[in-house]
Design an enzyme around this catalytic site. Structure first.
Site, mmCIF file in Angstrom:
data_model
loop_
_atom_site.group_PDB
_atom_site.id
_atom_site.type_symbol
_atom_site.label_atom_id
_atom_site.label_comp_id
_atom_site.label_asym_id
_atom_site.label_seq_id
_atom_site.Cartn_x
_atom_site.Cartn_y
_atom_site.Cartn_z
ATOM 1 N N LYS A 114 -12.935 -6.310 7.012
ATOM 2 C CA LYS A 114 -11.651 -6.779 6.469
ATOM 3 C C LYS A 114 -11.592 -8.279 6.659
ATOM 4 O O LYS A 114 -12.207 -8.810 7.593
ATOM 5 C CB LYS A 114 -10.490 -6.126 7.223
ATOM 6 N N ASP A 137 -6.252 -6.835 -1.186
ATOM 7 C CA ASP A 137 -5.291 -6.186 -0.286
ATOM 8 C C ASP A 137 -3.982 -6.941 -0.540
ATOM 9 O O ASP A 137 -3.821 -7.552 -1.609
ATOM 10 C CB ASP A 137 -5.750 -6.268 1.180
HETATM 11 P P1 NDP Z 1 0.609 -6.164 -2.754
HETATM 12 O O1 NDP Z 1 0.477 -7.550 -2.295
HETATM 13 O O2 NDP Z 1 0.299 -5.826 -4.165
HETATM 14 O O3 NDP Z 1 2.070 -5.616 -2.446
HETATM 15 C C1 NDP Z 1 2.577 -5.613 -1.154
HETATM 16 C C2 NDP Z 1 4.001 -5.110 -1.180
HETATM 17 O O4 NDP Z 1 4.451 -4.898 0.161
HETATM 18 C C3 NDP Z 1 4.967 -6.106 -1.792
HETATM 19 O O5 NDP Z 1 6.028 -5.398 -2.354
HETATM 20 C C4 NDP Z 1 5.408 -6.904 -0.580
HETATM 21 O O6 NDP Z 1 6.655 -7.558 -0.725
HETATM 22 C C5 NDP Z 1 5.500 -5.828 0.470
HETATM 23 N N1 NDP Z 1 5.264 -6.410 1.795
HETATM 24 C C6 NDP Z 1 4.156 -7.072 2.203
HETATM 25 N N2 NDP Z 1 4.277 -7.495 3.460
HETATM 26 C C7 NDP Z 1 5.498 -7.092 3.854
HETATM 27 C C8 NDP Z 1 6.216 -7.216 5.043
HETATM 28 N N3 NDP Z 1 5.687 -7.862 6.115
HETATM 29 N N4 NDP Z 1 7.445 -6.660 5.098
HETATM 30 C C9 NDP Z 1 7.979 -6.008 4.018
HETATM 31 N N5 NDP Z 1 7.330 -5.867 2.855
HETATM 32 C C10 NDP Z 1 6.127 -6.391 2.773
HETATM 33 O O7 NDP Z 1 -0.299 -5.294 -1.754
HETATM 34 P P2 NDP Z 1 -0.870 -3.825 -1.938
HETATM 35 O O8 NDP Z 1 0.065 -2.993 -2.723
HETATM 36 O O9 NDP Z 1 -2.269 -3.937 -2.359
HETATM 37 O O10 NDP Z 1 -0.898 -3.324 -0.416
HETATM 38 C C11 NDP Z 1 0.170 -2.574 0.160
HETATM 39 C C12 NDP Z 1 -0.339 -1.797 1.358
HETATM 40 O O11 NDP Z 1 -1.391 -0.900 0.929
HETATM 41 C C13 NDP Z 1 -0.972 -2.620 2.480
HETATM 42 O O12 NDP Z 1 -0.726 -1.978 3.712
HETATM 43 C C14 NDP Z 1 -2.460 -2.555 2.157
HETATM 44 O O13 NDP Z 1 -3.251 -2.804 3.315
HETATM 45 C C15 NDP Z 1 -2.567 -1.121 1.701
HETATM 46 N N6 NDP Z 1 -3.720 -0.770 0.893
HETATM 47 C C16 NDP Z 1 -4.029 -1.448 -0.248
HETATM 48 C C17 NDP Z 1 -5.110 -1.045 -1.018
HETATM 49 C C18 NDP Z 1 -5.436 -1.684 -2.318
HETATM 50 O O14 NDP Z 1 -6.348 -1.193 -2.976
HETATM 51 N N7 NDP Z 1 -4.731 -2.714 -2.750
HETATM 52 C C19 NDP Z 1 -5.988 0.052 -0.582
HETATM 53 C C20 NDP Z 1 -5.521 0.750 0.587
HETATM 54 C C21 NDP Z 1 -4.446 0.323 1.293
HETATM 55 P P3 NDP Z 1 6.674 -9.145 -0.987
HETATM 56 O O15 NDP Z 1 6.295 -9.303 -2.415
HETATM 57 O O16 NDP Z 1 8.062 -9.552 -0.678
HETATM 58 O O17 NDP Z 1 5.684 -9.745 -0.047
HETATM 59 O O1 2IT Z 2 -7.273 -1.065 2.748
HETATM 60 C C1 2IT Z 2 -8.071 -0.830 1.828
HETATM 61 O O2 2IT Z 2 -8.721 0.226 1.773
HETATM 62 C C2 2IT Z 2 -8.220 -1.840 0.770
HETATM 63 N N1 2IT Z 2 -7.531 -2.854 0.783
HETATM 64 C C3 2IT Z 2 -9.247 -1.651 -0.324
HETATM 65 C C4 2IT Z 2 -10.598 -2.114 0.135
HETATM 66 C C5 2IT Z 2 -11.667 -2.136 -0.913
HETATM 67 O O3 2IT Z 2 -12.774 -2.569 -0.542
HETATM 68 O O4 2IT Z 2 -11.456 -1.735 -2.055
#
Ligand code: NDP
Ligand code: 2IT
Length: 449
Positions: A122, A162
């Site tokens: 990561k 992420d």
């Molecule tokens: P994005 O940046 O697309 O979206 C993040 C969302 O979460 C936004 O709505 C953001 O609001 C909100 N957010 C972020 N930080 C905070 C905080 N500290 N408090 C409150 N709200 C918050 O990210 P993703 O959708 O990609 O990721 C969301 C979650 O999913 C994370 O935990 C990530 O690690 C996990 N994840 C992502 C994967 C992926 O493929 N993208 C895969 C597996 C897990 P704001 O716009 O106000 O910051």
């Molecule tokens: O938390 C996660 O699994 C991710 N942000 C996706 C990682 C990836 O390599 O696609």
């Protein structure tokens, strides 16, 4: 086990999130250590909690007015027993070593559960993309890659997105890598479809999360159809979790960002979700604007001092936390239970605090832990790597079908491991055990390295 956990805590005091993730995994795999005394003799716990390598670097960049900024860049190369390091990059002001070590640690077991050949890593930066112009984001990404490029590669370490890193950032990062290495390779996943990305990768985490929830419900002869669902976040994972819930006949009534949340009891339908996608991915606006446009929705400002999040305090059947870590504390977990929620499925990484996890398990809530439930994203990243190696692209239906099969298998292997250790229906313990055993067996085969 307590002793081992205390040693890890003492070694790096202050790494709260890392200690939290390590404690959750080690406590639930204790029966595996009991059954396999050689794991202790080989110091597996000490080895698996120590990153193989940590890279920390300076990222200087210039804003549009000529002002100079310095951020910190990180890449945690946690474990390569099962394949090259694989995992996302997070750009968010909260990013620090503890958060990235927790995410890298979780990634190792998540990737093992996918059954694809991927180790865990990561990375990211405390850079905040919010309010920055496209050219500022580009210059930051270029400076970040100007150092990272020497540490990664398609057979070494393959970053992805992420929080704060989506298609735009992956494009800028890829462009700089290509220029520096003079190589067009599959060194990043989450690329745009036109130049090496995989169909369904943007959707994969959210879709996979709902496929996992559907599997859990099927065990109880139920489906998503007609279920009222609370979803948090409004980024990549929240958007596509909502899209799949809606497609399967469920009703999504909440979404949020870090400023607040909206409640739309009439349900967020396809066209409203389309508005959210444009708002968040193109306009880069705030979720409040949803309630400005749709009068039936109510917006509530986030109160960080309240001790609980009202988003989790509505009558519902299912909850999908899809924003960030530690967004459901014990009070929130109790509120969900009191409101009749019977399924909690984690799109985000470690969104439920350990006290909340225990409450869900004690109350027989169907609880899908992140490393199982959100593994669909990295799984399709693995499929993107496979397509890049073949220099071929599979159609969307094929990738989606493979994603469904992978989520089904993760569900099955988590349940099987739990049953084997007399914890039937405990997906939390099962996922930790199944992932852990797979990684440990590979580490043992490969000797003391
Ligand atoms: P994005 O940046 O697309 O979206 C993040 C969302 O979460 C936004 O709505 C953001 O609001 C909100 N957010 C972020 N930080 C905070 C905080 N500290 N408090 C409150 N709200 C918050 O990210 P993703 O959708 O990609 O990721 C969301 C979650 O999913 C994370 O935990 C990530 O690690 C996990 N994840 C992502 C994967 C992926 O493929 N993208 C895969 C597996 C897990 P704001 O716009 O106000 O910051
Ligand atoms: O938390 C996660 O699994 C991710 N942000 C996706 C990682 C990836 O390599 O696609």
């Amino acid at each position: 086990m307590e002793n081992e956990i205390n040693i890890i805590k003492g070694r790096d005091p202050g790494e709260r999130e890392f200690h939290q993730a390590v404690t959750e995994v080690l406590e639930s795999i204790a029966p595996v250590l009991e059954k396999n005394p050689e794991y202790r003799r080989l110091k597996i716990v000490q080895r698996i909690t120590e990153p193989e390598r940590i890279i920390i670097f300076r990222v200087p960049w210039m804003d549009d007015r000529g002002g100079v900024h310095v951020n910190r860049g990180f890449r945690i190369e946690m474990n390569s027993a099962l394949g090259p390091y694989k995992g996302g990059l997070r750009f968010h002001p909260s990013v620090n070593l503890s958060i990235l070590k927790f995410l890298a640690f979780e990634q190792v077991f998540k990737n093992a559960l996918t059954t694809l050949q991927m180790g865990g890593g990561k990375g990211g930066s405390d850079f905040d993309p919010k309010g920055k112009s496209d050219s500022e984001v580009m210059r930051f990404c270029q400076s970040f890659m100007a150092e990272l490029f020497r540490h990664i590669g398609p057979n070494t370490d393959i970053p992805a997105g992420d929080i704060g890193v989506g298609a735009r950032e992956i494009g800028f990062l890829f462009g700089m890598y290509k220029k520096l290495k003079n190589e067009f390779t599959g060194v990043l996943t989450g690329k745009s479809i036109g130049w090496g990305g995989s169909l369904i990768r943007p959707e994969a985490t959210g879709y996979g999360c709902v496929y996992f929830a559907a599997e859990m419900l099927a065990e109880k002869n139920s489906t998503i159809s007609d279920k009222i669902c609370l979803v948090s976040g409004s980024g990549n994972v929240a958007q596509f979790t909502s899209e799949k819930i809606i497609a399967l006949g469920g009703k999504v009534i909440t979404l949020s960002d870090s400023s607040g949340y909206i409640l739309d009891e009439s349900g967020i339908d396809e066209s409203k979700l389309h508005f959210v996608k444009r708002l968040k991915n193109v306009k880069r606006g705030r979720i409040k604007e949803y309630a400005d446009k749709y009068k039936e929705a109510v917006y509530t400002v986030c109160d960080h001092g309240a001790g609980y999040n009202p988003l989790w305090n509505y009558k519902a059947d299912c909850a999908f936390p899809c924003a960030t870590e530690n967004e459901i504390n014990e009070t929130d977990a109790q509120n969900l239970i009191n409101n009749g929620v019977s399924l909690v499925c984690e799109g985000a990484n470690m969104p439920v605090m350990y006290g909340g996890v225990k409450l869900f398990l004690d109350n027989n809530i169907l609880y899908g832990p992140a490393k199982a439930a959100n593994a669909g994203g990295v799984a399709v990243s693995g499929l993107e790597m496979a397509q890049n190696s073949m220099r071929l692209s599979w159609p969307a239906e094929e990738v989606d079908q493979r994603l469904k099969i992978i989520m089904k298998n993760i569900h099955r292997s988590s349940l099987d491991a739990a049953r084997q250790y007399n914890l039937p229906g405990n997906y939390f313990a099962g996922a930790n055990m199944a992932g852990f055993i797979k990684v440990v067996e590979a580490m043992i085969d490969q000797g003391l390295v």
